[in-house]
Design a protein around this motif. Structure first.
Motif, PDB file in Angstrom:
ATOM      1  N   VAL A 134       7.232   9.916   3.465  1.00 38.02           N
ATOM      2  CA  VAL A 134       6.296   8.827   3.141  1.00 38.02           C
ATOM      3  C   VAL A 134       5.862   8.033   4.379  1.00 38.02           C
ATOM      4  O   VAL A 134       5.213   6.994   4.258  1.00 38.02           O
ATOM      5  CB  VAL A 134       6.907   7.865   2.092  1.00 38.02           C
ATOM      6  CG1 VAL A 134       7.214   8.605   0.806  1.00 38.02           C
ATOM      7  CG2 VAL A 134       8.155   7.161   2.639  1.00 38.02           C
ATOM      8  N   ASP A 151       4.404  -0.805   5.094  1.00 42.95           N
ATOM      9  CA  ASP A 151       5.679  -0.074   5.109  1.00 42.95           C
ATOM     10  C   ASP A 151       6.573  -0.474   3.931  1.00 42.95           C
ATOM     11  O   ASP A 151       7.341   0.355   3.419  1.00 42.95           O
ATOM     12  CB  ASP A 151       6.410  -0.307   6.425  1.00 42.95           C
ATOM     13  CG  ASP A 151       5.824   0.517   7.565  1.00 42.95           C
ATOM     14  OD1 ASP A 151       5.014   1.415   7.270  1.00 42.95           O
ATOM     15  OD2 ASP A 151       6.170   0.254   8.733  1.00 42.95           O
ATOM     16  N   ARG A 154       5.369   1.645   1.247  1.00 49.34           N
ATOM     17  CA  ARG A 154       5.867   3.014   1.441  1.00 49.34           C
ATOM     18  C   ARG A 154       7.320   3.133   0.972  1.00 49.34           C
ATOM     19  O   ARG A 154       7.722   4.159   0.413  1.00 49.34           O
ATOM     20  CB  ARG A 154       5.778   3.407   2.917  1.00 49.34           C
ATOM     21  CG  ARG A 154       4.379   3.736   3.406  1.00 49.34           C
ATOM     22  CD  ARG A 154       4.429   4.316   4.823  1.00 49.34           C
ATOM     23  NE  ARG A 154       3.111   4.728   5.253  1.00 49.34           N
ATOM     24  CZ  ARG A 154       2.252   3.946   5.908  1.00 49.34           C
ATOM     25  NH1 ARG A 154       2.611   2.700   6.210  1.00 49.34           N
ATOM     26  NH2 ARG A 154       1.070   4.399   6.271  1.00 49.34           N
ATOM     27  N   GLU A 181      -5.334   1.687   5.156  1.00 47.73           N
ATOM     28  CA  GLU A 181      -4.059   1.922   4.478  1.00 47.73           C
ATOM     29  C   GLU A 181      -4.271   2.493   3.081  1.00 47.73           C
ATOM     30  O   GLU A 181      -3.481   3.323   2.610  1.00 47.73           O
ATOM     31  CB  GLU A 181      -3.255   0.625   4.423  1.00 47.73           C
ATOM     32  CG  GLU A 181      -2.722   0.195   5.784  1.00 47.73           C
ATOM     33  CD  GLU A 181      -2.256  -1.250   5.818  1.00 47.73           C
ATOM     34  OE1 GLU A 181      -1.630  -1.641   6.813  1.00 47.73           O
ATOM     35  OE2 GLU A 181      -2.537  -2.005   4.850  1.00 47.73           O
ATOM     36  N   PHE A 185      -2.453   5.844   1.668  1.00 51.09           N
ATOM     37  CA  PHE A 185      -1.685   5.859   0.426  1.00 51.09           C
ATOM     38  C   PHE A 185      -2.290   6.828  -0.592  1.00 51.09           C
ATOM     39  O   PHE A 185      -1.573   7.463  -1.367  1.00 51.09           O
ATOM     40  CB  PHE A 185      -1.588   4.450  -0.162  1.00 51.09           C
ATOM     41  CG  PHE A 185      -0.409   3.680   0.345  1.00 51.09           C
ATOM     42  CD1 PHE A 185       0.645   3.343  -0.471  1.00 51.09           C
ATOM     43  CD2 PHE A 185      -0.340   3.322   1.682  1.00 51.09           C
ATOM     44  CE1 PHE A 185       1.742   2.660   0.010  1.00 51.09           C
ATOM     45  CE2 PHE A 185       0.745   2.628   2.179  1.00 51.09           C
ATOM     46  CZ  PHE A 185       1.798   2.293   1.345  1.00 51.09           C
ATOM     47  N   LEU A 188      -0.944  10.164   0.190  1.00 44.66           N
ATOM     48  CA  LEU A 188       0.434  10.302  -0.265  1.00 44.66           C
ATOM     49  C   LEU A 188       0.506  10.589  -1.764  1.00 44.66           C
ATOM     50  O   LEU A 188       1.262  11.446  -2.217  1.00 44.66           O
ATOM     51  CB  LEU A 188       1.217   9.024   0.053  1.00 44.66           C
ATOM     52  CG  LEU A 188       1.850   8.924   1.434  1.00 44.66           C
ATOM     53  CD1 LEU A 188       2.416   7.521   1.655  1.00 44.66           C
ATOM     54  CD2 LEU A 188       2.961   9.963   1.582  1.00 44.66           C
TER      55      LEU A 188
END
Length: 492
Positions: A134, A151, A154, A181, A185, A188
């Motif tokens: 991640v 973070d 994350r 960001e 994300f 992810l």
């Protein structure tokens, strides 16, 4: 999505959740396969988060079934549902602040039974792999309070996938993130799908959700409006009406008609953080004497933060200037007494006091004659408040409470009236009454109005100028006619 597998991993039928007399989710159906992302969208209060919590067992459903791989898990406690293969990314980060990032992930990896302990080496290696997975490899040995906001988000993702869940529920992953960001994300979350997980995603950032998901389910007032591909759902007339309110009408006065050389209120390059989350980024707006300015944006864009900042409730960088005087360091009470009066989204009425008592609080600075004149004028604007003078505020309908909240603010005789989401949760007939009252206010008084709204078709007919606030930044400014041509199509 794995089309070969016809049986959904998660199958929700007739899901209903009531809180007393309020039905937050009503007869909701959804199916989610492995290798698929389903987005759950809808305006604030539409039931999205309640539906997700009911699926996860954080809230106990009132009725309906939640089937996971053929087993009905509705009503089981959250920890038992998690053991079966669910992971949830919560909106608000909840790390163990005294432990490192790696130790936080190791805690999430611990088995339920002490008889099935990992060896230390296996546990550490697995936690390191997840941290790298991640994007936390560089900060594994740091503690959460030292991390930037992204973070921390994350870390929530890492904890959610630690036990290799088959279903991942993601609540508001993009709140407080920068645009860059959000892109990271999104990648992810796509990778979770590519690994074969079923992902249910809730977020107010409709554009980011639409760009990410395979299908979208749009909700309003606890019920499904439509399910389908994102582009189809965004074009759906009911969805657009829920978000936009309907056809856009305008009656703007040109900015050049406002003769003050210096605007009455100037917000200059203002930024606000909530801890490590950026709520406003370099926002600049101005409002002329007597002007009606609308700040429109979807929920979570930053409208309430902007208004709370102007009202002195939040620390900020940048400048806020009223009549040439900087407001930094001025208390909220002094700002209100000086004529900037804020009617908040939450209304903040005194429920166990009568309508008249609430209004008298707003007019407490007036002498008896002045208070009587102000009440007479107010009762012409909102006749229902005259009829309800002796009634407890908490017994009023939602629309009547909103009128009372605005009425109390007007009793303070504002020079600048800030209205935050006055249409939230109101029936169409009440919206029409509010709209007529604002039209009368605009046409018959010198009051300057700053209105924050998601419902652009309520906001624009009264507005002289419009700002669009998106993801903590002003992304468009102009008159309402230009909004209808340029910004309206991209608003969602």
């Amino acid at each position: 999505m794995n089309s070969a597998d016809n049986q959904p991993t998660l199958d929700v039928r007739g899901l209903t959740k009531r809180f007393g007399g309020l039905t937050a989710v009503k007869n909701l159906n959804l199916a989610l396969h492995g290798g698929e992302i389903l987005g759950l969208i809808g305006p604030n209060g539409s039931g999205k988060s309640t539906a997700m919590k009911s699926i996860m067992g954080i809230e106990r459903p009132t009725a309906g079934t939640v089937s996971f791989q053929g087993e009905n898990i509705a009503g089981l406690p959250a920890h038992q549902i998690a053991r079966r293969g669910f992971g949830m990314v919560f909106q608000h980060s909840r790390p163990l602040n005294r432990q490192t990032v790696l130790e936080n992930i190791m805690v999430a990896l611990l088995p339920d039974s002490l008889f099935k302990l990992f060896t230390d080496r296996v546990l550490i290696d697995r936690a390191k792999w997840i941290a790298e997975r991640v994007g936390l490899a560089a900060v594994m040995d740091r503690r959460p309070p030292t991390l930037p906001f992204a973070d921390l988000r994350r870390l929530e993702l890492a904890k959610a996938i630690a036990r290799d869940p088959k279903v991942v529920l993601v609540d508001e992953p993009f709140a407080g993130l920068t645009l860059a960001e959000v892109g990271t994300f999104s990648e992810l979350i796509r990778s979770f799908r590519d690994e074969g997980r079923a992902v249910l995603l809730v977020d107010h950032n409709v554009k980011s959700v639409a760009a990410l998901v395979d299908r979208v389910l749009a909700m309003y007032l606890g019920e499904e409006i439509v399910t389908g591909r994102a582009d189809e759902v965004m074009r759906n007339e009911t969805v657009r009406r829920v978000y936009l309110g309907g056809a856009i009408e305008t009656s703007a006065r040109p900015e050049a008609s406002f003769t003050d050389k210096v605007p009455l209120l100037q917000v200059e390059n203002v930024s606000v953080n909530y801890g490590k989350a950026q709520a406003l980024q370099g926002v600049s707006i101005h409002v002329h004497q007597g002007e009606f300015v609308s700040v429109v944006g979807l929920n979570g864009a930053g409208k309430t933060t902007l208004f709370n900042t102007i009202s002195g409730l939040l620390p900020y960088t940048g400048d806020i200037v009223r009549d040439g005087e900087r407001l930094r360091g001025t208390t909220p009470a002094k700002i209100a007494r000086s004529g900037i009066v804020h009617c908040p989204e939450t209304r903040e009425l005194f429920g166990e006091m009568t309508v008249r008592e609430n209004l008298d609080l707003g007019g407490q600075h007036l002498d008896d004659a002045g208070r009587k004149r102000q009440l007479e004028w107010l009762f012409e604007l909102f006749p229902i408040l005259k009829e309800r003078q002796g009634q407890m505020a908490q017994t009023l309908s939602g629309g009547e409470q909103q009128m009372l909240a605005i009425g109390r603010a007007l009793m303070m005789q504002p020079k600048i009236l800030i209205l935050d989401e006055p249409t939230l949760g109101l029936a169409p007939v009440i919206l029409e009454q509010l709209s007529k009252a604002l039209t009368k206010l605009r046409q018959t008084t010198p009051i300057t109005v700053l209105l924050g709204e998601q419902n652009v078709t309520f906001a624009l007919p009264h507005a002289d100028r419009v700002y669009v606030l998106e993801h903590a930044r002003i992304v468009w400014e102009g008159d309402p006619g230009r909004f209808a041509q340029e910004a309206g199509e991209g608003y969602l």
